[in-house]
Structures are given as C-alpha cells and as structure tokens.
Design an enzyme around this catalytic site. Structure first.
Site, PDB file in Angstrom:
ATOM      1  N   HIS A  97      19.929 -36.035  25.205  1.00  0.00           N
ATOM      2  CA  HIS A  97      18.406 -36.028  24.349  1.00  0.00           C
ATOM      3  C   HIS A  97      17.316 -35.854  25.592  1.00  0.00           C
ATOM      4  CE1 HIS A  97      14.827 -34.749  22.097  1.00  0.00           C
ATOM      5  NE2 HIS A  97      15.628 -34.505  21.350  1.00  0.00           N
ATOM      6  N   GLU A 169      18.773 -27.074  24.032  1.00  0.00           N
ATOM      7  CA  GLU A 169      17.314 -27.500  23.819  1.00  0.00           C
ATOM      8  C   GLU A 169      16.857 -27.414  24.300  1.00  0.00           C
ATOM      9  OE1 GLU A 169      18.605 -30.440  19.944  1.00  0.00           O
ATOM     10  OE2 GLU A 169      17.375 -31.591  21.393  1.00  0.00           O
TER      11      GLU A 169
HETATM   12  P1  13P Z   1      11.447 -30.831  17.192  1.00  0.00           P
HETATM   13  O1  13P Z   1      12.405 -30.020  15.710  1.00  0.00           O
HETATM   14  O2  13P Z   1      11.035 -31.370  16.132  1.00  0.00           O
HETATM   15  O3  13P Z   1      11.174 -30.062  17.414  1.00  0.00           O
HETATM   16  O4  13P Z   1      12.955 -31.653  17.781  1.00  0.00           O
HETATM   17  C1  13P Z   1      14.402 -30.923  18.255  1.00  0.00           C
HETATM   18  C2  13P Z   1      15.269 -31.627  18.649  1.00  0.00           C
HETATM   19  O5  13P Z   1      14.583 -32.923  18.742  1.00  0.00           O
HETATM   20  C3  13P Z   1      15.922 -31.646  18.234  1.00  0.00           C
HETATM   21  O6  13P Z   1      16.820 -32.445  18.400  1.00  0.00           O
END
Ligand code: 13P
Length: 265
Positions: A97, A169
């Site tokens: 992450h 992401e």
């Molecule tokens: P948000 O949806 O709060 O932007 O976070 C996304 C996330 O970190 C998923 O791993």
C-alpha cells in the site's frame, strides 16, 4: 471469466469492539444481496483481525491483513508473519500500500519477498501498484507501474500469477478529493494487462484480476466498474461505515451480473 472483487482497507481504524459492530451491520446489510459471484474482503488493523474473522465467519466476507513480514518468525520487532495472519483467520494480505511505501520506507524488493511468502503460505496477496503525481506529470505512469508489477511477481510461476490480486492505486488519488477519471483508469489497467500479456502470456493476462482503488465512492464506483479491464474496487474512506461498503458490494455484485451477461453469445 474473472470474479469481481469488493474490498476495503480500514487502515488505522476500528478496534475490537468497533470491528464487531461493523461486521454485524455489514452482514445484515448485504444479506439480501446475491454476492455469490464476487469476492469480498475487509482489512482490519492487526489487533482486530481475530475478532473480525470470528464475526464474519460463515458470511461471504473474508478478512485480511494490511501488511506482513516475509519471514515466519524471528527477531523482527513490531512485525507480523503469514502464519500469524492465518491463525487469526485471514485469507488475504495487502502488500505495498502506498502509505507503507511512503511513510515506512517499504520497497518493491521487500514486496517481492512478501508475495513469495504469501503465496507459499496460502494467503491471497493484494498487491498495490501506483504512480506518484510527479511520475504522472512526467508521463512515466505506465513505465513505473510495469516496473512495480514485474518486481512484485518476479520468481512466481506463470500458473500461480492469477491467484494474485493486483490493485491499481494511483498515489495521487488515495485519500484525495476525487478518484482518477474512468478514461485514465481504463488506460492504466489496459497497460498493466498488456505487461502481463507480454511477459507471462495471454492466459495469465486474461485470468489475473486488476482492481482499482483511490477515492472510490458509491457515486463514482459504477463508471469505473463498467470498464472492461477493471475487476473490482478497493475502497478506503467511503467504506469505513458499513452502509458505505454495503453500497459498494451491491455495485460490484450488479457489475458482475452485467459482465457475465455481456459475455454470453
Ligand atoms: P481512499 O478510498 O480513502 O482514497 O483510500 C483508498 C485506499 O487506500 C485503498 O487501499
């Protein structure tokens, strides 16, 4: 046909009691839905894992860790291992992450070792990939993503790659005001699948799930899910209330039905 995924990472939220409350409410909210065609996970903090796994037992919701060490045990103060996650009732583990990379200095060389451990231990790794805002501005997003992807799956045999869930992401879209636009997401997911195709072949590319995360909400999730190369949603803030995640689960279950119908001749 790739099974769609609805996932949420709770980050540093929900102790044991709050996790139990969340689980009871989420179970009640999704009980009327047909979730048989999708995979659902929640990623509580470590201290809440066992309680959450117990509370979700027998439901369609699986539990996972937000990080993991690559060794089973030893002198690694503050770390948690794959056997510990399994004992706590986990099926999934999130790796790479961006908050781990940015704030705790994790690297994709470590992520590769963690993927290896997760795969041999029988945990499903959810591997995050994402370019930063400067990398995006310099037009390097696809090159950065390809490098992260290839580093993460290095050493894994082709036939096991589809067991890994890839989570695109973009770092600039996490915790932000808005998600990436559907057209931008579509380009990145298509490029990631092309990297899989080029390096691991058509079958791996077709079977591996690539989900999107970064400021997803019940409002913007539908348009992202409708994209052909998007296989699910990975949600932070908008799923921190069980009602929000239930709406995401409903969107993903609906999209799974539509995608299955579209494939019928
Ligand atoms: P948000 O949806 O709060 O932007 O976070 C996304 C996330 O970190 C998923 O791993």
């Amino acid at each position: 046909m790739r099974r769609l995924v609805a996932g949420t990472g709770w980050k540093m939220n929900n102790g044991i009691a709050a996790s139990r409350r969340y689980a009871e409410e989420l179970k009640a909210r999704i009980a009327p839905l047909d979730t048989s065609a999708i995979d659902i996970y929640v990623l509580p903090p470590f201290t809440s894992l066992a309680a959450a796994a117990q509370a979700f037992a027998g439901s369609p919701v699986a539990v996972g860790g937000q990080n993991m060490h690559w060794e089973d045990s030893g002198s690694w103060t503050g770390e948690i291992s794959a056997p510990m996650l399994l004992e706590a009732g986990c099926r999934y583990v999130e790796l790479a992450h961006s908050e781990r990379l940015q704030h705790f200095g994790e690297t994709y060389a470590q992520v590769r070792r963690k993927v290896d451990k997760a795969m041999s231990a029988g945990l499903v790794p959810v591997v995050c990939l994402g370019e930063s805002a400067p990398e995006k501005a310099e037009g390097r997003a696809d090159a950065v993503l390809a490098g992260q992807l290839l580093a993460s799956i290095d050493g894994q045999p082709d036939e096991r790659i589809p067991e890994i869930i890839l989570a695109y992401e973009p770092r600039w879209a996490i915790g932000a005001a808005e998600a990436a636009s559907p057209s931008y997401v579509e380009e990145r997911h298509r490029a990631l699948r092309a990297v899989l195709r080029e390096h691991r072949g058509e079958s791996v590319a077709e079977r591996t799930r690539i989900i999107y995360g970064g400021s997803v909400t019940p409002e913007n999730g539908g348009a992202i899910l409708a994209l052909g190369d998007v296989d699910g949603l990975f949600v932070g803030r908008a799923a921190w209330e069980p009602g929000g995640f239930a709406r995401i689960v409903e969107l993903v279950a609906g999209a799974a039905k539509r995608k299955a119908a579209a494939r019928k001749p």
